[in-house]
Scaffold this motif. Structure first.
Motif, mmCIF file in Angstrom:
data_model
loop_
_atom_site.group_PDB
_atom_site.id
_atom_site.type_symbol
_atom_site.label_atom_id
_atom_site.label_comp_id
_atom_site.label_asym_id
_atom_site.label_seq_id
_atom_site.Cartn_x
_atom_site.Cartn_y
_atom_site.Cartn_z
ATOM 1 N N ILE A 165 -4.166 -9.374 2.869
ATOM 2 C CA ILE A 165 -3.208 -8.352 2.433
ATOM 3 C C ILE A 165 -3.255 -7.190 3.416
ATOM 4 O O ILE A 165 -4.344 -6.764 3.822
ATOM 5 C CB ILE A 165 -3.608 -7.849 1.017
ATOM 6 N N THR A 166 -2.074 -6.679 3.789
ATOM 7 C CA THR A 166 -2.073 -5.430 4.560
ATOM 8 C C THR A 166 -1.651 -4.307 3.616
ATOM 9 O O THR A 166 -0.887 -4.535 2.682
ATOM 10 C CB THR A 166 -1.092 -5.469 5.748
ATOM 11 N N ALA A 167 -2.166 -3.102 3.871
ATOM 12 C CA ALA A 167 -1.838 -1.977 2.992
ATOM 13 C C ALA A 167 -1.905 -0.662 3.757
ATOM 14 O O ALA A 167 -2.551 -0.561 4.804
ATOM 15 C CB ALA A 167 -2.814 -1.941 1.818
ATOM 16 N N GLY A 168 -1.225 0.324 3.178
ATOM 17 C CA GLY A 168 -1.290 1.666 3.748
ATOM 18 C C GLY A 168 -0.323 1.857 4.900
ATOM 19 O O GLY A 168 0.429 0.953 5.265
ATOM 20 N N SER A 175 3.126 6.345 3.010
ATOM 21 C CA SER A 175 2.511 5.287 2.203
ATOM 22 C C SER A 175 1.108 5.688 1.753
ATOM 23 O O SER A 175 0.278 6.099 2.563
ATOM 24 C CB SER A 175 2.446 3.992 3.023
ATOM 25 N N SER A 176 0.832 5.535 0.441
ATOM 26 C CA SER A 176 -0.499 5.896 -0.080
ATOM 27 C C SER A 176 -1.446 4.702 -0.053
ATOM 28 O O SER A 176 -2.661 4.860 -0.166
ATOM 29 C CB SER A 176 -0.367 6.372 -1.529
ATOM 30 N N GLY A 177 -0.897 3.509 0.054
ATOM 31 C CA GLY A 177 -1.716 2.298 0.008
ATOM 32 C C GLY A 177 -2.007 1.814 -1.406
ATOM 33 O O GLY A 177 -2.606 0.752 -1.591
ATOM 34 N N LYS A 178 -1.570 2.584 -2.413
ATOM 35 C CA LYS A 178 -1.953 2.252 -3.795
ATOM 36 C C LYS A 178 -1.497 0.855 -4.219
ATOM 37 O O LYS A 178 -2.241 0.132 -4.870
ATOM 38 C CB LYS A 178 -1.358 3.281 -4.772
ATOM 39 N N MET A 179 -0.269 0.501 -3.859
ATOM 40 C CA MET A 179 0.243 -0.803 -4.305
ATOM 41 C C MET A 179 -0.547 -1.943 -3.654
ATOM 42 O O MET A 179 -0.957 -2.891 -4.320
ATOM 43 C CB MET A 179 1.741 -0.898 -3.964
ATOM 44 N N GLY A 180 -0.778 -1.826 -2.340
ATOM 45 C CA GLY A 180 -1.516 -2.875 -1.635
ATOM 46 C C GLY A 180 -2.944 -3.005 -2.153
ATOM 47 O O GLY A 180 -3.467 -4.114 -2.305
ATOM 48 N N TYR A 181 -3.584 -1.860 -2.431
ATOM 49 C CA TYR A 181 -4.949 -1.887 -2.949
ATOM 50 C C TYR A 181 -4.991 -2.510 -4.347
ATOM 51 O O TYR A 181 -5.897 -3.274 -4.672
ATOM 52 C CB TYR A 181 -5.558 -0.472 -2.965
ATOM 53 N N LEU A 218 -8.321 5.894 -0.353
ATOM 54 C CA LEU A 218 -8.686 5.038 -1.491
ATOM 55 C C LEU A 218 -9.996 4.337 -1.189
ATOM 56 O O LEU A 218 -10.298 4.043 -0.026
ATOM 57 C CB LEU A 218 -7.601 3.981 -1.726
ATOM 58 N N SER A 219 -10.766 4.062 -2.271
ATOM 59 C CA SER A 219 -11.994 3.311 -2.014
ATOM 60 C C SER A 219 -11.699 1.819 -2.145
ATOM 61 O O SER A 219 -10.741 1.411 -2.812
ATOM 62 C CB SER A 219 -13.116 3.749 -2.949
ATOM 63 N N PRO A 278 -11.626 -1.792 -3.318
ATOM 64 C CA PRO A 278 -11.865 -2.453 -4.607
ATOM 65 C C PRO A 278 -13.064 -3.406 -4.517
ATOM 66 O O PRO A 278 -13.362 -3.925 -3.431
ATOM 67 C CB PRO A 278 -10.580 -3.247 -4.849
ATOM 68 N N ALA A 279 -13.720 -3.625 -5.659
ATOM 69 C CA ALA A 279 -14.871 -4.527 -5.692
ATOM 70 C C ALA A 279 -14.454 -5.911 -5.221
ATOM 71 O O ALA A 279 -13.325 -6.343 -5.462
ATOM 72 C CB ALA A 279 -15.408 -4.610 -7.115
ATOM 73 N N ARG A 280 -15.333 -6.578 -4.527
ATOM 74 C CA ARG A 280 -15.194 -7.979 -4.100
ATOM 75 C C ARG A 280 -14.101 -8.186 -3.053
ATOM 76 O O ARG A 280 -13.596 -9.289 -2.876
ATOM 77 C CB ARG A 280 -14.909 -8.914 -5.281
ATOM 78 N N VAL A 281 -13.703 -7.106 -2.425
ATOM 79 C CA VAL A 281 -12.656 -7.214 -1.401
ATOM 80 C C VAL A 281 -13.271 -6.903 -0.039
ATOM 81 O O VAL A 281 -14.059 -5.969 0.090
ATOM 82 C CB VAL A 281 -11.510 -6.223 -1.713
ATOM 83 N N ASP A 282 -12.916 -7.703 0.962
ATOM 84 C CA ASP A 282 -13.397 -7.463 2.322
ATOM 85 C C ASP A 282 -12.354 -6.581 3.027
ATOM 86 O O ASP A 282 -11.292 -7.065 3.392
ATOM 87 C CB ASP A 282 -13.569 -8.822 3.016
ATOM 88 N N ARG A 283 -12.672 -5.289 3.146
ATOM 89 C CA ARG A 283 -11.702 -4.369 3.737
ATOM 90 C C ARG A 283 -11.959 -4.199 5.227
ATOM 91 O O ARG A 283 -13.085 -3.983 5.649
ATOM 92 C CB ARG A 283 -11.799 -3.014 3.033
#
Ligand code: C5P
Length: 403
Positions: free
Chosen positions: A193-196, A212-218, A240-241, A243-248
């Motif tokens: 997923i890409t975000a922000g 873009s805040s990135g909220k939707m992608g996160y 944004l921090s 999310p758990a279990r996500v490789d950012r």
């Protein structure tokens, strides 16, 4: 193939000779992708050491209910919340009795009392103890409470008896635990997923970007991980921090995002482009801060950024590809055009002219467009919307690849 990717298994070990097989259970669960933490009763520690279980699980082993230090690190309530499933293997006759009566006299029994997650027991005991009326009564109570019982198998026992009471083999136990999550929409899939926003540098102190805040992608990344996917989130700069279990993977510019996606995409099953990628970047980034100078105007020479999602959709081994269309007018028409032009499998269209939804807000409403139809998801929180989007993507993904 069994999958426990992203799943947290709390393995409770109670006292019985089958406890030596618990070490193997840790391995099998990890092979399937699970994160494993171990709680041992006093009895269990007579049969196998906490050190062995710690070395195998890669996490400290939890043994005491009333140890202030252990409780401060991760106490019984945190453990009970942490677990997606509590597996007790081996489960002794004594432990079954404790569970049936609601006893909370040690760490493992309190975790079982407190948890909202599924409890699974793999009983192991002498055949006489298993057949005993009390044990059978406890078994009935536990089954009525929706506790899952695996086995026991029949056969030769450590004490020389032959009959029911042998713990199932570690492979079988791990497979049956994994089957609890089989219905997860994204079990066993890799999602990128890409975000922000992206930032396109003008000079060392200035850049071009967007709101873009990135909220939707996160939110989508969180929902994908929750649904069992191995989730990679390639993120532009946001507040944004992870999310758990996500490789950012953090990136700044569109080119960096392109590079990061290229590295991750070859084994991805699903790609969701939620980033607001800058369409253009300055042809050159000035090496020093640009001075105001005498002129009232300034010209920036811009060049097009690569279209990341189009690159993904052009691949021969293309994953199921989902793009966003943030528009201020003719949302559905532009969304459908984007679906066709970029060869996407789905477009999530939203109207960013409406201030109450979209870019910086916590709520959103979208229309999911694919080649067959449009599906409206009315206003709801971005996290709920993300879960709903994931369910639709899973359905479409399955009908495309497993029709
Ligand atoms: O063409 P447009 O920017 O409107 O398309 C939006 C969709 O394309 C989004 O899914 C966005 O993440 C993706 N995109 C991209 N790379 C670009 C531009 C857009 O992946 N350079």
């Amino acid at each position: 193939m069994m999958h426990l990717i992203n799943k947290r298994v709390l393995l409770g070990v109670t006292g019985g000779i089958a406890a030596y097989k618990s070490a193997e259970i840790v391995r099998r669960l990890q092979d399937a992708g699970a994160d494993v933490r171990v709680v041992m009763t006093k009895g269990a520690q007579e049969f196998i050491t906490a050190l062995t279980m710690q070395a195998l699980s890669g996490n400290p082993v939890h043994t005491d209910l009333l140890d202030p230090q252990a409780e401060a690190a991760m106490g019984h309530i945190e453990l009970s919340r942490w677990a997606d499933v509590v597996l007790v293997a081996p489960a002794s006759a004594n432990f079954m009795s404790k569970l049936a009566t609601g006893d909370g006299s040690d760490l493992l029994s309190t975790v079982c009392l407190a948890t909202q997650s599924k409890i699974v027991l793999a009983p192991a005991m002498n055949q006489g103890m298993w057949r005993n009326a009390s044990t059978q009564e406890n078994l009935k109570t536990l089954l009525e409470r929706d506790i899952k019982i695996l086995g026991p198998a029949s056969g030769g026992q450590a004490c020389g008896d032959v009959g029911p009471g042998r713990m199932l083999e570690p492979d079988d136990i791990a497979t049956q635990v994994a089957s609890l999550f089989e219905q997860d929409a994204f079990a066993g899939l890799k999602v990128v997923i890409t975000a922000g926003p992206t930032r396109e540098a003008i000079d060392p102190v200035r850049y071009i970007s967007n709101h873009s805040s990135g909220k939707m992608g996160y939110a989508i990344a969180e929902a994908a991980a929750e649904a069992g996917a191995k989730t990679v989130l390639v993120s532009g700069p946001v507040q944004l921090s992870c999310p758990a279990r996500v490789d950012r993977q953090d990136v700044v510019s569109a080119l960096q995002m392109y590079e990061a996606v290229s590295k991750e995409i070859s084994d991805a099953d699903i790609f969701i482009g939620a980033a607001a990628v800058a369409d253009f970047r300055p042809v050159e980034e000035a090496s020093e801060k640009i001075k105001k100078g005498a002129s009232d105007t300034m010209t920036l020479n811009m060049t097009k950024n690569p279209d990341i999602i189009a690159m993904v959709a052009q691949r021969e081994d293309k994953p199921f590809t989902v793009g966003f269309a943030a528009e201020t007018q003719n949302v559905l028409e532009y969304g459908r055009k984007k679906l066709e032009a970029k060869k996407l499998d789905m477009v999530i269209a939203n109207d960013v002219s409406d201030q109450s939804i979209g870019f910086n807000s916590d709520d959103n409403a979208v229309t999911l467009i694919d080649k067959e139809a449009n599906e409206n998801l009315s206003v709801r929180s971005k996290s709920q919307l993300a879960r709903d989007i994931i369910q639709v993507i899973a359905k479409k993904y399955k009908s495309k690849y497993h029709a």
